[in-house]
Design an enzyme around this catalytic site. Structure first.
Site, short mmCIF file in Angstrom:
data_model
loop_
_atom_site.label_atom_id
_atom_site.label_comp_id
_atom_site.label_asym_id
_atom_site.label_seq_id
_atom_site.Cartn_x
_atom_site.Cartn_y
_atom_site.Cartn_z
N GLY A 46 0.85 -1.19 0.00
CA GLY A 46 0.00 0.00 0.00
C GLY A 46 0.88 1.24 0.00
CD GLN A 51 3.56 5.75 2.80
OE1 GLN A 51 2.57 5.23 2.29
NE2 GLN A 51 4.52 5.06 3.37
CB CYS A 94 5.44 2.10 7.64
SG CYS A 94 4.94 3.60 6.78
CG LEU A 95 6.85 0.94 1.62
CD1 LEU A 95 6.16 1.23 0.29
CD2 LEU A 95 8.01 -0.03 1.42
CG HIS A 136 -0.34 1.20 7.53
ND1 HIS A 136 0.66 0.75 8.36
CD2 HIS A 136 0.27 1.96 6.59
CE1 HIS A 136 1.82 1.25 7.94
NE2 HIS A 136 1.62 1.99 6.87
CD GLU A 137 -1.22 2.38 2.98
OE1 GLU A 137 -0.70 3.51 2.97
OE2 GLU A 137 -0.55 1.35 3.05
CG HIS A 140 0.58 6.82 5.77
ND1 HIS A 140 1.78 7.22 6.31
CD2 HIS A 140 0.72 5.49 5.52
CE1 HIS A 140 2.60 6.18 6.38
NE2 HIS A 140 1.99 5.11 5.92
#
Ligand code: GNR
Ligand code: NI
Length: 169
Positions: A46, A51, A94-95, A136-137, A140
C-alpha cells in the site's frame, strides 16, 4: 509513469494532514499511476500520497501474493463508515519507517466509502489484511504512522534506527 521518492521518518511532511480531492481527473490518475509503480518497486502492499510528498487523500494498494496476478486498487477520499468493536493485532511495517516491524491493534472489520480510479463512489467491507492495510493507509492521510501507536521508547528507537541507516546509505 515515473518512480517517486518515498519520504522516511523523521521527515515532517509525513505529519501533514492530507486534503480531500475535488475531482478524479487525468492529472490525479497520473499521480495514482506513479504511486502504484513506486509501491511495486519498493516493494510494498500500500502507499499513501503523502509518502511521496503529495498531501492529497489518495491511496493505492495491491494485496496480491507474489505468484498471483496484479490486483491494483485505488482509494480517493476514503472514509470509514463503521468499524467493528472487535480488534486484532497485526505485525505492521511501513515504507516510511523501513525495516521496523511491530504489532498494532486495530478493528478487525471496517466498512468503507471511497472514490475509485474512475471517480465512482464505492461502498465496501474490509477484513483481514485489507482491513489492516486500509486503516494503516488512512492513518497516513491524518499524518499518523504505525509507530505512533508504540511506546515512546520503541518509537524513538525506531526513528533513531532509520536515521542511522540513512546516514550509512
Ligand atoms: O508494504 C507495507 N506492508 C504493510 C504490512 C503490514 C501492515 C501495513 C503495511 S503497509 C506497508 C506499505 C506502507 O507503508 N504503506 O503506507
Ligand atoms: Ni505506511
Amino acid at each position: 509513469m515515473a518512480l517517486r521518492e518515498i519520504l522516511v521518518v523523521p521527515d515532517p511532511v509525513l505529519k501533514q494532514v492530507s486534503q480531500p480531492v475535488d475531482k478524479v481527473d487525468d492529472e490525479l490518475r497520473a499521480l495514482m499511476d506513479d504511486m502504484l509503480e513506486t509501491m511495486y518497486d519498493a516493494p510494498g502492499i500500500g502507499l499513501a500520497a503523502i509518502q511521496v510528498g503529495v498531501a492529497k487523500r489518495v491511496i493505492v494498494m495491491d494485496l496480491a501474493g507474489p505468484d498471483e496476478d496484479k490486483a491494483p486498487r485505488y482509494f480517493v477520499n476514503p472514509e470509514i463508515l463503521w468499524a467493528s468493536e472487535e480488534t486484532q493485532p497485526y505485525e505492521e511495517g511501513c515504507l516510511s519507517v523501513p525495516d521496523i516491524f511491530d504489532e498494532v491493534e486495530r478493528p478487525t472489520q471496517v466498512k468503507l466509502k471511497y472514490l475509485n480510479y474512475r471517480g465512482e463512489e464505492v461502498i465496501e467491507d474490509a477484513e483481514g489484511l485489507f482491513a489492516v492495510c486500509i486503516q494503516h493507509e488512512m492513518d497516513h492521510l491524518e499524518g499518523v504512522l504505525f509507530i505512533d501507536y508504540l511506546s515512546r521508547l520503541k518509537r524513538d528507537r525506531a526513528v533513531a534506527k532509520v536515521k542511522k541507516q540513512a546516514r550509512a546509505a
